[in-house]
Scaffold this active site. Structure first.
Site, PDB file in Angstrom:
ATOM      1  CB  SER A  40      -0.914   0.010   1.236  1.00  0.00           C
ATOM      2  OG  SER A  40      -1.666   1.207   1.296  1.00  0.00           O
ATOM      3  CE  LYS A  94     -18.734  -4.822  -3.393  1.00  0.00           C
ATOM      4  NZ  LYS A  94     -19.250  -3.462  -3.659  1.00  0.00           N
ATOM      5  CG  ASP A 172     -18.757  -0.227  -4.951  1.00  0.00           C
ATOM      6  OD1 ASP A 172     -17.791  -0.802  -5.466  1.00  0.00           O
ATOM      7  OD2 ASP A 172     -18.937  -0.173  -3.707  1.00  0.00           O
TER       8      ASP A 172
END
Length: 314
Positions: A40, A94, A172
């Protein structure tokens, strides 16, 4: 004497809200996985080796052969492609990508490289979904109503990427409902009409109304304050069935079903990933994303009030 297999090393890429809330706890509680590294630009997990450059990580840790990508969908393809080229197994949060073509390309690459690709749909792992699917096998579905309304400020605080191209906007969370719908219906449906509300200052919708074949309708809205609503109500030849709280509760003819103890959505996803890797298989079901793509092509656009995460600016 038999010995249990040691946990398999996995790296988590993208340490944002969903990673901290769901992925990290699921991995830390699992006997099948060892969270061995994170990647990250700004986030990390206490006690876990941290990297800020994905290419350098791939070169430095060839022993970590499974990677879970928790990045927003916009940069995900490039990371997934690099991981697959390095012959790492890949799990995708997802939605699995910005476009269907991207995910098809990753699917072909995973097959060529002989590694696992898992396009995960966490809502399919909710406690009531499998039971609802089993119930519907013996019933004729007459129609369904989906109501998926939540507060974007609560679930995506300050995350402007959701309103950028590829971020999908209200689709989303809405795709979670569609992932359940495509899992439980005995017969598939397809979209015939849609209306999408776009804030005048944003590129993706904040609300949507979808009409499908089979008398199936859905309403998604990202402006819900107070109690949040994630319901799927189905009328059948043998009465009604409802999944509530995102699939966590199942009601049949208005009576709550007694569901067995459930490990949770993300622990179930990682158990599925472990099984896929062990079997040398992939799982890439794009049915929920097809509905989203259809909504973007069929949808009638309606412009609505501008949206800002900071209410004082609205």
């Amino acid at each position: 004497m038999s010995y249990a297999n040691p946990p398999r090393k996995i790296a988590l890429v993208g340490i944002g809200k969903i990673a901290r809330d769901q992925h990290v706890p699921a991995l830390q509680a699992s006997s099948e996985w060892e969270l061995a590294a994170t990647v990250s630009r700004s986030g990390s997990v206490e006690g876990v080796e941290a990297h800020d450059d994905f290419d350098a990580f791939l070169a430095a840790r060839p022993d970590i052969d499974v990677i879970s990508l928790c990045l927003p969908p916009q940069p995900r393809f490039d990371y997934a492609r690099k991981a697959l080229m390095a012959r790492r197994h890949v799990m995708l949060e997802k939605p699995p990508g910005q476009t269907l073509a991207e995910v098809h390309a990753l699917q072909r690459l995973a097959a060529t490289q002989g590694v696992t690709l898992f396009a995960s749909w966490h809502s399919r792992m909710a406690a009531g979904v499998a039971a609802a699917k089993s119930r519907l096998v013996e019933r004729v579905v007459r129609g369904a109503r989906i109501t998926w309304k939540e507060d974007v400020r609560k679930w995506h605080p300050g995350q402007d990427w959701v309103f950028e191209p590829g971020g999908m906007g209200v689709m989303d969370p809405g795709i979670n409902a569609l992932s359940i719908l495509t899992e439980i219906l005995p017969e598939p449906v397809h979209l015939v009409a849609a209306e999408l509300e776009f804030p005048e200052n944003r590129h993706t919708p904040i609300a949507a109304r979808l009409d499908f074949t089979g008398n199936v309708r859905a309403v998604f809205d990202w402006r819900q304050e107070g109690p949040q609503t994630w319901d799927i109500e189905i009328e059948t030849s043998k009465g009604s069935l409802a999944l509530r709280d995102g699939g966590a509760r199942l009601e049949v003819d208005g009576v709550a079903e007694d569901l067995a103890d459930h490990p949770g959505e993300y622990p179930s996803l990682y158990a599925r990933m472990a099984d896929l890797v062990a079997r040398g298989q992939s799982d890439v079901d794009l049915a929920p994303m097809i509905h989203v793509a259809d909504a973007m092509t069929l949808g009638r656009r309606v412009t609505t009030a501008p949206f800002e995460f900071d209410k004082e600016k609205t």
